[in-house]
Design a protein around this motif. Structure first.
Motif, PDB file in Angstrom:
ATOM      1  N   ASP A 116     -21.257 106.415  41.607  1.00 58.80           N
ATOM      2  CA  ASP A 116     -20.496 105.771  40.760  1.00 58.80           C
ATOM      3  C   ASP A 116     -19.327 105.059  41.348  1.00 58.80           C
ATOM      4  OD1 ASP A 116     -18.884 104.865  38.531  1.00 58.80           O
ATOM      5  OD2 ASP A 116     -19.017 106.405  37.315  1.00 58.80           O
ATOM      6  N   PHE A 117     -19.540 104.074  42.274  1.00 55.81           N
ATOM      7  CA  PHE A 117     -18.744 103.472  43.182  1.00 55.81           C
ATOM      8  C   PHE A 117     -18.944 102.079  43.123  1.00 55.81           C
ATOM      9  CE2 PHE A 117     -18.961 102.266  47.594  1.00 55.81           C
ATOM     10  CZ  PHE A 117     -17.644 102.796  48.114  1.00 55.81           C
ATOM     11  N   SER A 118     -17.967 101.301  43.483  1.00 60.81           N
ATOM     12  CA  SER A 118     -18.040  99.746  43.996  1.00 60.81           C
ATOM     13  C   SER A 118     -17.195  99.584  45.161  1.00 60.81           C
ATOM     14  CB  SER A 118     -17.535  98.947  42.733  1.00 60.81           C
ATOM     15  OG  SER A 118     -16.066  99.392  42.743  1.00 60.81           O
ATOM     16  N   LEU A 119     -17.538  98.466  45.938  1.00 59.76           N
ATOM     17  CA  LEU A 119     -17.180  98.326  47.266  1.00 59.76           C
ATOM     18  C   LEU A 119     -16.700  96.882  47.234  1.00 59.76           C
ATOM     19  CD1 LEU A 119     -16.265  99.044  50.190  1.00 59.76           C
ATOM     20  CD2 LEU A 119     -18.692  98.839  50.676  1.00 59.76           C
ATOM     21  N   GLU A 120     -15.728  96.161  47.573  1.00 60.02           N
ATOM     22  CA  GLU A 120     -15.435  94.937  47.883  1.00 60.02           C
ATOM     23  C   GLU A 120     -14.870  94.560  49.072  1.00 60.02           C
ATOM     24  OE1 GLU A 120     -16.323  92.740  45.358  1.00 60.02           O
ATOM     25  OE2 GLU A 120     -16.939  94.348  43.967  1.00 60.02           O
ATOM     26  N   VAL A 121     -15.092  93.486  49.641  1.00 56.67           N
ATOM     27  CA  VAL A 121     -14.516  93.028  50.811  1.00 56.67           C
ATOM     28  C   VAL A 121     -13.793  91.399  50.222  1.00 56.67           C
ATOM     29  CG1 VAL A 121     -15.172  92.226  53.161  1.00 56.67           C
ATOM     30  CG2 VAL A 121     -16.405  94.018  52.293  1.00 56.67           C
ATOM     31  N   ASP A 122     -12.753  91.668  50.907  1.00 52.89           N
ATOM     32  CA  ASP A 122     -11.862  90.147  50.421  1.00 52.89           C
ATOM     33  C   ASP A 122     -11.426  89.829  51.948  1.00 52.89           C
ATOM     34  OD1 ASP A 122     -12.378  89.733  47.544  1.00 52.89           O
ATOM     35  OD2 ASP A 122     -11.250  91.631  47.561  1.00 52.89           O
ATOM     36  N   LYS A 123     -10.945  88.540  51.952  1.00 52.91           N
ATOM     37  CA  LYS A 123     -10.240  88.001  52.906  1.00 52.91           C
ATOM     38  C   LYS A 123      -8.755  87.762  52.637  1.00 52.91           C
ATOM     39  CE  LYS A 123     -10.092  83.715  56.181  1.00 52.91           C
ATOM     40  NZ  LYS A 123     -11.084  82.874  56.479  1.00 52.91           N
ATOM     41  N   ARG A 131      -6.646  88.864  57.358  1.00 49.93           N
ATOM     42  CA  ARG A 131      -6.658  90.235  57.120  1.00 49.93           C
ATOM     43  C   ARG A 131      -8.108  90.373  56.395  1.00 49.93           C
ATOM     44  NH1 ARG A 131      -3.014  92.806  59.739  1.00 49.93           N
ATOM     45  NH2 ARG A 131      -3.025  94.538  58.514  1.00 49.93           N
ATOM     46  N   VAL A 132      -8.616  91.544  56.694  1.00 52.32           N
ATOM     47  CA  VAL A 132      -9.980  92.273  56.255  1.00 52.32           C
ATOM     48  C   VAL A 132      -9.327  93.182  55.063  1.00 52.32           C
ATOM     49  CG1 VAL A 132     -11.991  93.269  56.238  1.00 52.32           C
ATOM     50  CG2 VAL A 132     -11.421  91.652  58.039  1.00 52.32           C
ATOM     51  N   VAL A 133      -9.635  93.070  53.976  1.00 56.08           N
ATOM     52  CA  VAL A 133      -9.165  94.005  52.679  1.00 56.08           C
ATOM     53  C   VAL A 133     -10.477  94.523  52.188  1.00 56.08           C
ATOM     54  CG1 VAL A 133      -8.321  94.152  50.342  1.00 56.08           C
ATOM     55  CG2 VAL A 133      -7.458  92.252  51.962  1.00 56.08           C
ATOM     56  N   VAL A 134     -10.730  95.867  52.433  1.00 60.44           N
ATOM     57  CA  VAL A 134     -11.902  96.450  51.883  1.00 60.44           C
ATOM     58  C   VAL A 134     -11.391  97.503  50.757  1.00 60.44           C
ATOM     59  CG1 VAL A 134     -13.744  98.251  52.513  1.00 60.44           C
ATOM     60  CG2 VAL A 134     -13.021  96.699  54.091  1.00 60.44           C
ATOM     61  N   THR A 135     -11.862  97.566  49.723  1.00 63.20           N
ATOM     62  CA  THR A 135     -11.617  98.215  48.438  1.00 63.20           C
ATOM     63  C   THR A 135     -12.593  98.862  48.169  1.00 63.20           C
ATOM     64  OG1 THR A 135     -10.015  96.615  47.847  1.00 63.20           O
ATOM     65  CG2 THR A 135     -10.611  98.318  46.196  1.00 63.20           C
ATOM     66  N   MET A 136     -12.578 100.485  48.288  1.00 60.67           N
ATOM     67  CA  MET A 136     -13.713 101.195  47.811  1.00 60.67           C
ATOM     68  C   MET A 136     -12.961 101.971  46.543  1.00 60.67           C
ATOM     69  SD  MET A 136     -15.033 103.259  51.164  1.00 60.67           S
ATOM     70  CE  MET A 136     -13.326 103.863  51.565  1.00 60.67           C
ATOM     71  N   ASN A 137     -13.913 102.056  45.630  1.00 59.05           N
ATOM     72  CA  ASN A 137     -13.600 102.476  44.083  1.00 59.05           C
ATOM     73  C   ASN A 137     -14.779 103.404  43.520  1.00 59.05           C
ATOM     74  OD1 ASN A 137     -12.982 102.805  41.294  1.00 59.05           O
ATOM     75  ND2 ASN A 137     -12.175 100.635  41.135  1.00 59.05           N
ATOM     76  N   GLY A 138     -14.358 104.876  43.877  1.00 58.74           N
ATOM     77  CA  GLY A 138     -15.410 105.631  43.335  1.00 58.74           C
ATOM     78  C   GLY A 138     -14.742 106.589  42.457  1.00 58.74           C
ATOM     79  N   LYS A 139     -15.874 107.220  41.450  1.00 53.83           N
ATOM     80  CA  LYS A 139     -15.481 108.114  40.583  1.00 53.83           C
ATOM     81  C   LYS A 139     -15.002 109.560  41.233  1.00 53.83           C
ATOM     82  CE  LYS A 139     -17.360 110.617  36.646  1.00 53.83           C
ATOM     83  NZ  LYS A 139     -18.185 110.766  35.714  1.00 53.83           N
ATOM     84  N   PHE A 140     -14.258 110.287  40.872  1.00 53.10           N
ATOM     85  CA  PHE A 140     -13.832 111.376  41.455  1.00 53.10           C
ATOM     86  C   PHE A 140     -14.694 112.643  40.538  1.00 53.10           C
ATOM     87  CE2 PHE A 140     -11.726 115.823  41.367  1.00 53.10           C
ATOM     88  CZ  PHE A 140     -11.514 115.832  42.837  1.00 53.10           C
ATOM     89  N   LEU A 141     -15.328 113.444  41.395  1.00 60.19           N
ATOM     90  CA  LEU A 141     -16.470 114.401  41.064  1.00 60.19           C
ATOM     91  C   LEU A 141     -15.826 115.576  41.420  1.00 60.19           C
ATOM     92  CD1 LEU A 141     -19.589 112.887  42.266  1.00 60.19           C
ATOM     93  CD2 LEU A 141     -18.349 112.777  39.826  1.00 60.19           C
ATOM     94  N   PRO A 142     -15.216 116.475  40.563  1.00 59.28           N
ATOM     95  CA  PRO A 142     -14.697 117.684  41.057  1.00 59.28           C
ATOM     96  C   PRO A 142     -15.801 118.871  41.188  1.00 59.28           C
ATOM     97  CG  PRO A 142     -14.247 117.550  38.555  1.00 59.28           C
ATOM     98  CD  PRO A 142     -14.951 116.192  39.198  1.00 59.28           C
ATOM     99  N   TYR A 143     -15.382 119.753  42.219  1.00 58.15           N
ATOM    100  CA  TYR A 143     -16.413 120.821  42.550  1.00 58.15           C
ATOM    101  C   TYR A 143     -16.260 121.775  41.260  1.00 58.15           C
ATOM    102  CZ  TYR A 143     -16.998 119.261  47.283  1.00 58.15           C
ATOM    103  OH  TYR A 143     -17.532 118.394  48.547  1.00 58.15           O
ATOM    104  N   LYS A 144     -17.367 122.358  41.141  1.00 60.79           N
ATOM    105  CA  LYS A 144     -17.297 123.405  39.741  1.00 60.79           C
ATOM    106  C   LYS A 144     -17.658 124.767  40.290  1.00 60.79           C
ATOM    107  CE  LYS A 144     -21.825 122.890  38.239  1.00 60.79           C
ATOM    108  NZ  LYS A 144     -22.684 122.373  36.813  1.00 60.79           N
ATOM    109  N   ALA A 145     -16.912 125.682  39.760  1.00 56.50           N
ATOM    110  CA  ALA A 145     -17.333 127.090  40.148  1.00 56.50           C
ATOM    111  C   ALA A 145     -18.243 127.502  39.169  1.00 56.50           C
ATOM    112  CB  ALA A 145     -16.081 127.959  39.880  1.00 56.50           C
ATOM    113  N   TRP A 146     -19.166 128.443  39.261  1.00 57.93           N
ATOM    114  CA  TRP A 146     -20.141 129.057  38.601  1.00 57.93           C
ATOM    115  C   TRP A 146     -20.143 130.510  38.847  1.00 57.93           C
ATOM    116  CZ3 TRP A 146     -21.239 126.083  42.509  1.00 57.93           C
ATOM    117  CH2 TRP A 146     -21.849 126.591  43.586  1.00 57.93           C
TER     118      TRP A 146
END
Length: 146
Positions: A116-123, A131-146
Motif C-alpha cells: 500500500d505504497f506510492s513513489l514519485e520522482v520530481d525535479k 534537485r531530485v525529489v523522491v517521495t515515498m508514501n506507504g501505509k504504516f503496518l503495526p506489528y501485532k502480538a498474539w
C-alpha cells in the motif's frame, strides 16, 4: 513469454517509438513510477492497462499474459555498481537506522508498507543545481502480538 523477454521487447519498442516512461504512463492513465516498474517486471498490470500498453507498443499477443502475471520480486543482493542506484543504496545505509527510529517513534513498532505504497520522482529547479525529489508514501503496518 518470459518476463525477461517481455522487458526486452518493451524497452526496444519504447526506444524505436521515441517514447518516454512519462508519455507511456500518460497514455495508460497511471503513475510514471508504477508503469515503469511494471514494464521492468517488478509489478503486474490488470487487463486494461496491459491492453493499452500492448496496443501502444505493438507488443506480441504473448506479452499480455506476461504483463498480468504476478512477479517474483527479486534483485541482486550484492552492492549495486550503477552510481545512481548505489547512491540510493547509500542513503538507506546511512539513514536507514535513523528512518527506522523516527518512524517507530512517531507510529510505534511496525513497518512502512511497500504494497500500500506510492513513489514519485520530481525535479526541483534550483539555481545552485537542480534537485531530485523522491517521495515515498506507504501505509504504516503495526506489528501485532498474539
Amino acid at each position: 513469454m518470459k518476463k525477461i523477454d517481455l522487458v526486452e521487447a518493451i524497452i526496444l519498442a519504447k526506444k524505436s517509438k521515441g517514447l518516454s516512461w512519462e508519455s507511456i504512463a500518460a497514455e495508460l492513465g497511471a503513475s510514471t513510477v508504477w508503469v515503469t516498474s511494471a514494464c521492468l517486471g517488478m509489478n503486474s498490470m490488470s487487463k486494461e492497462p496491459a491492453q493499452k500498453l500492448c496496443a501502444l507498443l505493438n507488443l506480441p499477443d504473448a506479452a499480455m499474459a506476461s504483463l498480468m502475471e504476478y512477479p517474483t520480486k527479486t534483485w541482486d543482493q550484492s552492492i549495486p555498481q550503477d552510481p545512481l542506484i548505489y547512491r540510493l543504496y547509500e542513503v538507506v545505509g546511512v539513514y536507514g537506522e535513523t528512518l527506522k527510529e523516527v518512524i517507530q517513534e512517531k507510529f510505534g513498532d511496525g513497518i512502512m508498507s511497500a504494497i500500500d505504497f506510492s513513489l514519485e520522482v520530481d525535479k526541483e529547479e534550483n539555481p545552485k543545481g537542480d534537485r531530485v525529489v523522491v517521495t515515498m508514501n506507504g501505509k504504516f503496518l503495526p506489528y501485532k502480538a498474539w
